[in-house]
Design a protein around this motif. Structure first.
Motif, PDB file in Angstrom:
ATOM      1  N   ALA A  31      -1.760  -1.133  -7.676  1.00  0.00           N
ATOM      2  CA  ALA A  31      -0.324  -0.834  -7.697  1.00  0.00           C
ATOM      3  C   ALA A  31       0.112  -0.254  -9.034  1.00  0.00           C
ATOM      4  O   ALA A  31       1.132   0.446  -9.106  1.00  0.00           O
ATOM      5  N   LEU A  32      -0.624  -0.545 -10.081  1.00  0.00           N
ATOM      6  CA  LEU A  32      -0.325   0.004 -11.411  1.00  0.00           C
ATOM      7  C   LEU A  32      -0.900   1.402 -11.599  1.00  0.00           C
ATOM      8  O   LEU A  32      -0.643   2.057 -12.610  1.00  0.00           O
ATOM      9  N   SER A  33      -1.680   1.860 -10.619  1.00  0.00           N
ATOM     10  CA  SER A  33      -2.314   3.171 -10.758  1.00  0.00           C
ATOM     11  C   SER A  33      -2.089   4.049  -9.536  1.00  0.00           C
ATOM     12  O   SER A  33      -1.068   4.729  -9.433  1.00  0.00           O
ATOM     13  N   ALA A  34      -2.998   4.006  -8.584  1.00  0.00           N
ATOM     14  CA  ALA A  34      -2.963   4.970  -7.486  1.00  0.00           C
ATOM     15  C   ALA A  34      -2.036   4.603  -6.336  1.00  0.00           C
ATOM     16  O   ALA A  34      -1.441   5.485  -5.703  1.00  0.00           O
ATOM     17  N   ALA A  35      -1.906   3.318  -6.036  1.00  0.00           N
ATOM     18  CA  ALA A  35      -1.110   2.915  -4.871  1.00  0.00           C
ATOM     19  C   ALA A  35       0.397   3.051  -5.143  1.00  0.00           C
ATOM     20  O   ALA A  35       0.846   2.990  -6.291  1.00  0.00           O
ATOM     21  N   ASP A  36       1.164   3.212  -4.068  1.00  0.00           N
ATOM     22  CA  ASP A  36       2.617   3.305  -4.199  1.00  0.00           C
ATOM     23  C   ASP A  36       3.246   1.937  -4.442  1.00  0.00           C
ATOM     24  O   ASP A  36       4.294   1.823  -5.062  1.00  0.00           O
ATOM     25  N   ALA A  37       2.594   0.888  -3.907  1.00  0.00           N
ATOM     26  CA  ALA A  37       3.102  -0.472  -4.066  1.00  0.00           C
ATOM     27  C   ALA A  37       1.965  -1.441  -3.773  1.00  0.00           C
ATOM     28  O   ALA A  37       0.910  -1.045  -3.256  1.00  0.00           O
ATOM     29  N   GLY A  38       2.173  -2.693  -4.112  1.00  0.00           N
ATOM     30  CA  GLY A  38       1.151  -3.689  -3.832  1.00  0.00           C
ATOM     31  C   GLY A  38       1.764  -5.060  -3.652  1.00  0.00           C
ATOM     32  O   GLY A  38       2.756  -5.396  -4.312  1.00  0.00           O
ATOM     33  N   PHE A  39       1.190  -5.836  -2.739  1.00  0.00           N
ATOM     34  CA  PHE A  39       1.572  -7.237  -2.606  1.00  0.00           C
ATOM     35  C   PHE A  39       0.703  -8.028  -3.576  1.00  0.00           C
ATOM     36  O   PHE A  39      -0.531  -7.947  -3.516  1.00  0.00           O
ATOM     37  N   ILE A  40       1.342  -8.763  -4.468  1.00  0.00           N
ATOM     38  CA  ILE A  40       0.624  -9.406  -5.560  1.00  0.00           C
ATOM     39  C   ILE A  40       1.046 -10.875  -5.702  1.00  0.00           C
ATOM     40  O   ILE A  40       2.007 -11.316  -5.070  1.00  0.00           O
ATOM     41  N   ALA A  41       0.335 -11.598  -6.541  1.00  0.00           N
ATOM     42  CA  ALA A  41       0.756 -12.948  -6.899  1.00  0.00           C
ATOM     43  C   ALA A  41       1.947 -12.855  -7.833  1.00  0.00           C
ATOM     44  O   ALA A  41       1.918 -12.124  -8.826  1.00  0.00           O
ATOM     45  N   ALA A  42       3.003 -13.583  -7.523  1.00  0.00           N
ATOM     46  CA  ALA A  42       4.197 -13.536  -8.370  1.00  0.00           C
ATOM     47  C   ALA A  42       3.885 -13.967  -9.800  1.00  0.00           C
ATOM     48  O   ALA A  42       4.562 -13.551 -10.738  1.00  0.00           O
TER      49      ALA A  42
END
Length: 248
Positions: free
Chosen positions: A170-181
């Motif tokens: 999500a910090l690079s190629a992806a538009d968004a990411g589901f992550i640990a809060a």
């Protein structure tokens, strides 16, 4: 006199060896962001203990432990994995919940977070950790399905090996990411703001992520491993987990 001095030297060496041990902790990737503070707090009462941490997806770590990996303590991202090891005879303690994880949706792109997780509709690449081995990935898919948009976005999901890799994507190629809060409470992520770069996913959309810990049989006779296990369940550790966005 010489004999007394020699005895004192031997006692000092024995004491040093007792206090200067090493323990191996296997921990779910979402705990990455809190671990520096956890280790620093533990070191206050165990200054000579070296804590070696292996971070990764809970499923992969479980497999490694079953295959003989040298772990003393296992901190999984949900109870399923520690319960599995307990049932297989690898645990010296019963599985216990040490924290409850929270799910977040993160992006460095200009997306409309007022839509909640529906903000991922129309995006070309959404990073999610493998649901088979990563509890946060499983929670992400559950949230998308419960919100009724999984079928719309399924073709645009990029699966990663762990929740930390979902953040990296999500910090690079992806538009968004589901992550640990918990990642959003890392000082390195301070520039990213809630509402603009991330939102906490509505907890009603996924099963609570009860994160479990066990003392493994390899560490059963290691007093320092037992001390670290007890520390993770202590009020001091709970304060740190709260600081990093976990429910206790």
């Amino acid at each position: 006199m010489k004999k007394t001095f020699f005895s004192l030297v031997l006692a000092a060496i024995a004491t040093f060896n007792l206090n200067a041990g090493e323990i191996n902790v296997f921990a779910a990737a979402n705990v990455t962001y809190a671990f520096d503070e956890l280790k620093a707090e533990f070191a206050k009462t165990n200054p000579d203990t070296k804590v070696t941490v292996t971070l990764g997806g809970s499923g992969a770590l479980t497999t490694q432990i079953k295959n003989g990996a040298p772990a003393d303590v296992f901190m999984a991202a949900n109870m399923k994995f520690v319960e599995n090891l307990d049932e297989a005879g690898f645990s010296a303690t019963r599985p216990i919940v040490y924290a409850q994880g929270m799910l977040a949706l993160f992006s460095i792109r200009d997306i409309d977070f007022t839509k909640g997780i529906k903000a991922v509709e129309g995006l070309k690449a959404v990073a999610i950790a493998l649901p088979e081995s990563a509890p946060y990935g499983k929670a992400s898919i559950e949230a998308l399905k419960k919100d009724g948009i999984f079928n719309k976005v399924e073709k645009n999901i990029i699966y990663t090996k762990s929740i930390s890799e979902a953040l990296s994507s999500a910090l690079s190629a992806a538009d968004a990411g589901f992550i640990a809060a918990s990642a959003m409470y890392d000082p390195k992520m301070a520039k990213y703001k809630e509402g603009k770069n991330f939102i906490l996913v509505n907890p009603a959309l996924y099963t609570p992520i009860d994160q479990g810990v066990i003392l493994l049989k390899r560490g059963e006779k290691n007093p320092e491993a037992k001390a670290f296990y007890d520390f993770i369940l202590s009020e001091r550790a709970k304060e740190i987990f709260r600081k990093f966005g976990y429910n206790i």
